[in-house]
Design a protein around this motif. Structure first.
Motif, PDB file in Angstrom:
ATOM      1  N   ARG A  80      -5.255  -4.693 -10.398  1.00  0.00           N
ATOM      2  CA  ARG A  80      -4.686  -3.601 -11.202  1.00  0.00           C
ATOM      3  C   ARG A  80      -3.505  -2.956 -10.488  1.00  0.00           C
ATOM      4  NH1 ARG A  80     -10.004  -0.278 -11.568  1.00  0.00           N
ATOM      5  NH2 ARG A  80     -10.097  -1.177  -9.505  1.00  0.00           N
ATOM      6  N   VAL A  81      -3.356  -3.238  -9.210  1.00  0.00           N
ATOM      7  CA  VAL A  81      -2.259  -2.654  -8.429  1.00  0.00           C
ATOM      8  C   VAL A  81      -1.169  -3.677  -8.149  1.00  0.00           C
ATOM      9  CG1 VAL A  81      -3.698  -0.903  -7.374  1.00  0.00           C
ATOM     10  CG2 VAL A  81      -3.476  -3.122  -6.269  1.00  0.00           C
ATOM     11  N   GLY A  82      -1.226  -4.825  -8.799  1.00  0.00           N
ATOM     12  CA  GLY A  82      -0.240  -5.868  -8.570  1.00  0.00           C
ATOM     13  C   GLY A  82      -0.718  -6.834  -7.500  1.00  0.00           C
ATOM     14  N   ARG A  83       0.151  -7.753  -7.100  1.00  0.00           N
ATOM     15  CA  ARG A  83      -0.212  -8.746  -6.083  1.00  0.00           C
ATOM     16  C   ARG A  83      -0.393  -8.037  -4.742  1.00  0.00           C
ATOM     17  NH1 ARG A  83       1.442 -12.598  -2.373  1.00  0.00           N
ATOM     18  NH2 ARG A  83       0.616 -14.689  -2.783  1.00  0.00           N
ATOM     19  N   LEU A  84      -1.494  -8.359  -4.078  1.00  0.00           N
ATOM     20  CA  LEU A  84      -1.815  -7.699  -2.818  1.00  0.00           C
ATOM     21  C   LEU A  84      -2.445  -8.720  -1.883  1.00  0.00           C
ATOM     22  CD1 LEU A  84      -1.971  -4.925  -1.344  1.00  0.00           C
ATOM     23  CD2 LEU A  84      -4.226  -4.648  -2.381  1.00  0.00           C
ATOM     24  N   GLN A  85      -1.927  -8.804  -0.667  1.00  0.00           N
ATOM     25  CA  GLN A  85      -2.472  -9.693   0.361  1.00  0.00           C
ATOM     26  C   GLN A  85      -2.903  -8.834   1.546  1.00  0.00           C
ATOM     27  OE1 GLN A  85      -0.468 -13.464   1.250  1.00  0.00           O
ATOM     28  NE2 GLN A  85      -0.483 -12.832   3.391  1.00  0.00           N
ATOM     29  N   LEU A  86      -4.176  -8.940   1.927  1.00  0.00           N
ATOM     30  CA  LEU A  86      -4.718  -8.119   3.004  1.00  0.00           C
ATOM     31  C   LEU A  86      -5.207  -9.013   4.140  1.00  0.00           C
ATOM     32  CD1 LEU A  86      -6.746  -5.565   0.878  1.00  0.00           C
ATOM     33  CD2 LEU A  86      -4.454  -5.281   1.841  1.00  0.00           C
ATOM     34  N   LEU A  87      -4.809  -8.674   5.365  1.00  0.00           N
ATOM     35  CA  LEU A  87      -5.166  -9.430   6.558  1.00  0.00           C
ATOM     36  C   LEU A  87      -6.220  -8.670   7.350  1.00  0.00           C
ATOM     37  CD1 LEU A  87      -4.662 -11.736   8.628  1.00  0.00           C
ATOM     38  CD2 LEU A  87      -2.881 -10.253   9.614  1.00  0.00           C
ATOM     39  N   PHE A  88      -7.351  -9.337   7.585  1.00  0.00           N
ATOM     40  CA  PHE A  88      -8.421  -8.799   8.415  1.00  0.00           C
ATOM     41  C   PHE A  88      -8.444  -9.607   9.710  1.00  0.00           C
ATOM     42  CE2 PHE A  88      -9.642  -8.139   4.026  1.00  0.00           C
ATOM     43  CZ  PHE A  88     -10.138  -6.844   3.999  1.00  0.00           C
ATOM     44  N   MET A  89      -8.436  -8.920  10.851  1.00  0.00           N
ATOM     45  CA  MET A  89      -8.425  -9.582  12.155  1.00  0.00           C
ATOM     46  C   MET A  89      -9.711  -9.283  12.920  1.00  0.00           C
ATOM     47  SD  MET A  89      -5.435 -11.146  12.671  1.00  0.00           S
ATOM     48  CE  MET A  89      -5.520 -11.313  14.433  1.00  0.00           C
ATOM     49  N   ASP A  90     -10.216 -10.308  13.614  1.00  0.00           N
ATOM     50  CA  ASP A  90     -11.334 -10.144  14.539  1.00  0.00           C
ATOM     51  C   ASP A  90     -10.732 -10.082  15.939  1.00  0.00           C
ATOM     52  OD1 ASP A  90     -13.668 -10.149  15.996  1.00  0.00           O
ATOM     53  OD2 ASP A  90     -14.187 -12.226  15.536  1.00  0.00           O
ATOM     54  N   ASN A 106      -2.214   0.105   5.582  1.00  0.00           N
ATOM     55  CA  ASN A 106      -1.272   0.934   4.811  1.00  0.00           C
ATOM     56  C   ASN A 106      -1.171   0.471   3.368  1.00  0.00           C
ATOM     57  OD1 ASN A 106      -0.680   2.566   7.010  1.00  0.00           O
ATOM     58  ND2 ASN A 106       1.089   1.349   7.614  1.00  0.00           N
ATOM     59  N   GLU A 107      -1.075  -0.840   3.167  1.00  0.00           N
ATOM     60  CA  GLU A 107      -0.961  -1.376   1.810  1.00  0.00           C
ATOM     61  C   GLU A 107      -2.224  -1.093   1.008  1.00  0.00           C
ATOM     62  OE1 GLU A 107       0.103  -5.482   2.198  1.00  0.00           O
ATOM     63  OE2 GLU A 107       2.001  -5.004   3.185  1.00  0.00           O
ATOM     64  N   PHE A 108      -3.394  -1.235   1.627  1.00  0.00           N
ATOM     65  CA  PHE A 108      -4.647  -0.951   0.938  1.00  0.00           C
ATOM     66  C   PHE A 108      -4.743   0.523   0.566  1.00  0.00           C
ATOM     67  CE2 PHE A 108      -9.077   0.574   1.500  1.00  0.00           C
ATOM     68  CZ  PHE A 108      -9.547   0.160   0.258  1.00  0.00           C
ATOM     69  N   ARG A 109      -4.424   1.412   1.497  1.00  0.00           N
ATOM     70  CA  ARG A 109      -4.505   2.851   1.220  1.00  0.00           C
ATOM     71  C   ARG A 109      -3.564   3.228   0.068  1.00  0.00           C
ATOM     72  NH1 ARG A 109      -9.185   3.598   2.960  1.00  0.00           N
ATOM     73  NH2 ARG A 109      -9.463   3.019   5.114  1.00  0.00           N
ATOM     74  N   HIS A 110      -2.384   2.642   0.066  1.00  0.00           N
ATOM     75  CA  HIS A 110      -1.422   2.912  -1.008  1.00  0.00           C
ATOM     76  C   HIS A 110      -1.977   2.414  -2.351  1.00  0.00           C
ATOM     77  CE1 HIS A 110       2.467   3.716  -2.787  1.00  0.00           C
ATOM     78  NE2 HIS A 110       2.502   2.495  -3.262  1.00  0.00           N
ATOM     79  N   ALA A 111      -2.555   1.207  -2.356  1.00  0.00           N
ATOM     80  CA  ALA A 111      -3.131   0.653  -3.588  1.00  0.00           C
ATOM     81  C   ALA A 111      -4.314   1.497  -4.057  1.00  0.00           C
ATOM     82  CB  ALA A 111      -3.570  -0.790  -3.353  1.00  0.00           C
ATOM     83  N   ALA A 112      -5.170   1.911  -3.130  1.00  0.00           N
ATOM     84  CA  ALA A 112      -6.333   2.727  -3.491  1.00  0.00           C
ATOM     85  C   ALA A 112      -5.896   4.063  -4.080  1.00  0.00           C
ATOM     86  CB  ALA A 112      -7.217   2.945  -2.260  1.00  0.00           C
ATOM     87  N   GLN A 113      -4.835   4.629  -3.539  1.00  0.00           N
ATOM     88  CA  GLN A 113      -4.305   5.902  -4.051  1.00  0.00           C
ATOM     89  C   GLN A 113      -3.840   5.754  -5.493  1.00  0.00           C
ATOM     90  OE1 GLN A 113      -4.383   8.767  -2.365  1.00  0.00           O
ATOM     91  NE2 GLN A 113      -3.496   9.906  -4.043  1.00  0.00           N
ATOM     92  N   ARG A 114      -3.217   4.628  -5.803  1.00  0.00           N
ATOM     93  CA  ARG A 114      -2.726   4.403  -7.175  1.00  0.00           C
ATOM     94  C   ARG A 114      -3.869   4.205  -8.151  1.00  0.00           C
ATOM     95  NH1 ARG A 114       1.487   0.199  -5.166  1.00  0.00           N
ATOM     96  NH2 ARG A 114      -0.184  -1.156  -5.845  1.00  0.00           N
ATOM     97  N   LEU A 115      -5.036   3.785  -7.661  1.00  0.00           N
ATOM     98  CA  LEU A 115      -6.186   3.554  -8.539  1.00  0.00           C
ATOM     99  C   LEU A 115      -6.973   4.833  -8.828  1.00  0.00           C
ATOM    100  CD1 LEU A 115      -7.600   0.235  -7.116  1.00  0.00           C
ATOM    101  CD2 LEU A 115      -6.380   0.569  -9.273  1.00  0.00           C
ATOM    102  N   ARG A 116      -6.782   5.858  -8.038  1.00  0.00           N
ATOM    103  CA  ARG A 116      -7.531   7.102  -8.240  1.00  0.00           C
ATOM    104  C   ARG A 116      -7.136   7.736  -9.550  1.00  0.00           C
ATOM    105  NH1 ARG A 116      -6.871   8.530  -2.337  1.00  0.00           N
ATOM    106  NH2 ARG A 116      -8.826   7.790  -1.477  1.00  0.00           N
TER     107      ARG A 116
END
Length: 84
Positions: free
Chosen positions: A44-54, A69-79
């Motif tokens: 719903r927030v457009g194309r999003l690629q998230l990298l998780f590192m161990d 940062n990208e996730f927080r921005h996307a989550a803010q738009r969904l509120r």
């Protein structure tokens, strides 16, 4: 518990990713992957690629700073917006 991890939080907010890829970043060839990429193509927030590192090698995957940062921005738009 899984909900108290970066991946758990992202899953709760955005749902399951459209694609998951494991990668090796910054290690010698032949060792276990230390990165997971979640791709949201129809989000719903457009194309999003998230990298998780161990970073510790203990299986605790955390969002990279840029992905955080990208996730927080996307989550803010969904509120939902509240009117005053």
């Amino acid at each position: 518990p899984g909900w108290d991890t970066d991946r758990g939080e992202v899953y709760i907010v955005l749902g399951p990713p459209d694609q998951v890829n494991e990668r090796q970043i910054g290690r010698e060839q032949g060792t276990e992957p230390n990165a997971i990429v979640w791709l949201y193509e129809g989000a719903r927030v457009g194309r999003l690629q998230l990298l998780f590192m161990d970073r510790t090698g203990l299986g605790r995957y955390e969002l990279s700073p840029q992905s955080e940062n990208e996730f927080r921005h996307a989550a803010q738009r969904l509120r939902p917006r509240t009117s005053k």
